[in-house]
Design a protein around this motif. Structure first.
Motif, mmCIF file in Angstrom:
data_model
loop_
_atom_site.group_PDB
_atom_site.id
_atom_site.type_symbol
_atom_site.label_atom_id
_atom_site.label_comp_id
_atom_site.label_asym_id
_atom_site.label_seq_id
_atom_site.Cartn_x
_atom_site.Cartn_y
_atom_site.Cartn_z
ATOM 1 N N ALA A 13 -6.734 14.532 -4.445
ATOM 2 C CA ALA A 13 -6.872 15.317 -3.236
ATOM 3 C C ALA A 13 -6.800 14.389 -2.034
ATOM 4 O O ALA A 13 -7.141 13.204 -2.133
ATOM 5 N N PRO A 14 -6.360 14.885 -0.896
ATOM 6 C CA PRO A 14 -6.276 14.043 0.301
ATOM 7 C C PRO A 14 -7.607 13.379 0.613
ATOM 8 O O PRO A 14 -8.648 14.038 0.641
ATOM 9 N N GLY A 15 -7.558 12.086 0.836
ATOM 10 C CA GLY A 15 -8.758 11.344 1.162
ATOM 11 C C GLY A 15 -9.660 11.034 -0.010
ATOM 12 O O GLY A 15 -10.728 10.455 0.178
ATOM 13 N N LYS A 16 -9.252 11.405 -1.204
ATOM 14 C CA LYS A 16 -10.061 11.161 -2.383
ATOM 15 C C LYS A 16 -9.314 10.289 -3.371
ATOM 16 O O LYS A 16 -8.083 10.185 -3.334
ATOM 17 N N GLU A 17 -10.061 9.679 -4.243
ATOM 18 C CA GLU A 17 -9.488 8.796 -5.237
ATOM 19 C C GLU A 17 -8.837 9.592 -6.362
ATOM 20 O O GLU A 17 -9.304 10.667 -6.737
ATOM 21 N N ARG A 18 -7.763 9.052 -6.884
ATOM 22 C CA ARG A 18 -7.119 9.675 -8.027
ATOM 23 C C ARG A 18 -8.066 9.703 -9.213
ATOM 24 O O ARG A 18 -8.792 8.727 -9.452
ATOM 25 N N ALA B 19 -5.618 19.961 -5.403
ATOM 26 C CA ALA B 19 -5.134 18.586 -5.433
ATOM 27 C C ALA B 19 -3.660 18.597 -5.804
ATOM 28 O O ALA B 19 -3.106 19.634 -6.185
ATOM 29 N N VAL B 20 -3.048 17.445 -5.691
ATOM 30 C CA VAL B 20 -1.735 17.239 -6.269
ATOM 31 C C VAL B 20 -1.935 16.694 -7.670
ATOM 32 O O VAL B 20 -2.652 15.707 -7.862
ATOM 33 N N TYR B 21 -1.330 17.335 -8.625
ATOM 34 C CA TYR B 21 -1.478 16.962 -10.020
ATOM 35 C C TYR B 21 -0.259 16.173 -10.469
ATOM 36 O O TYR B 21 0.881 16.594 -10.265
ATOM 37 N N TYR B 22 -0.510 15.039 -11.081
ATOM 38 C CA TYR B 22 0.536 14.153 -11.551
ATOM 39 C C TYR B 22 0.393 13.942 -13.054
ATOM 40 O O TYR B 22 -0.707 13.982 -13.588
ATOM 41 N N CYS B 23 1.503 13.701 -13.709
ATOM 42 C CA CYS B 23 1.434 13.259 -15.086
ATOM 43 C C CYS B 23 2.040 11.872 -15.204
ATOM 44 O O CYS B 23 2.868 11.458 -14.385
ATOM 45 N N ALA B 24 1.595 11.159 -16.198
ATOM 46 C CA ALA B 24 2.078 9.817 -16.470
ATOM 47 C C ALA B 24 1.924 9.563 -17.959
ATOM 48 O O ALA B 24 1.266 10.335 -18.664
ATOM 49 N N PHE B 25 2.524 8.494 -18.430
ATOM 50 C CA PHE B 25 2.468 8.233 -19.863
ATOM 51 C C PHE B 25 2.092 6.797 -20.154
ATOM 52 O O PHE B 25 2.242 5.898 -19.331
ATOM 53 N N GLN B 26 1.587 6.606 -21.343
ATOM 54 C CA GLN B 26 1.304 5.297 -21.897
ATOM 55 C C GLN B 26 2.283 4.996 -23.013
ATOM 56 O O GLN B 26 2.630 5.884 -23.794
#
Length: 119
Positions: free
Chosen positions: A40-45, A92-99
């Motif tokens: 979210a804006p101003g907040k940590e991922r 919030a903006v939701y992101y995906c990522a991979f390992q």
């Protein structure tokens, strides 16, 4: 390389539901796990949920309190996040990522999909 594209975000009233998707392409056979994060804006991922590419294990942040469910489709190239009982705090903006392997950094972040929850 692996490419991830998020979709499915939008605006929803508090208490409603959304299903967002993370479509993986490229060398998907190199994926060990996919996870959803949000910011979210101003907040940590923060971490939201994750799933092993095998589908054998799933992981959830404590703050979800059972409201979200992560899953994979039959093609094993798309990860879904079913979000129920949405609260304004979920905006919030939701992101995906991979390992590529356990205990490695997440990479190939998608573009994100915005989720807005209003009262």
């Amino acid at each position: 390389q692996v490419q991830l594209v998020e979709s499915g975000g939008g605006s929803v009233q508090a208490g409603g539901s959304l299903r967002i998707s993370c479509a993986a392409s490229g060398r998907t056979d190199s994926i060990y796990a996919v996870a959803w994060f949000r910011q979210a804006p101003g907040k940590e991922r923060e971490f939201v949920s994750g799933i092993l590419w095998s589908g054998e294990n799933t992981y959830y942040a404590d703050f979800l309190r059972g409201r979200f469910t992560i899953s994979k489709d039959d093609a094993k190239n798309t990860v879904f996040l079913q979000m129920n009982s949405l609260k304004i705090e979920d905006t919030a903006v939701y992101y995906c990522a991979f390992q590529r392997a356990s205990n490695t950094n997440f990479g190939s972040w998608g573009q994100g999909t915005a989720v807005t929850v209003s009262s």
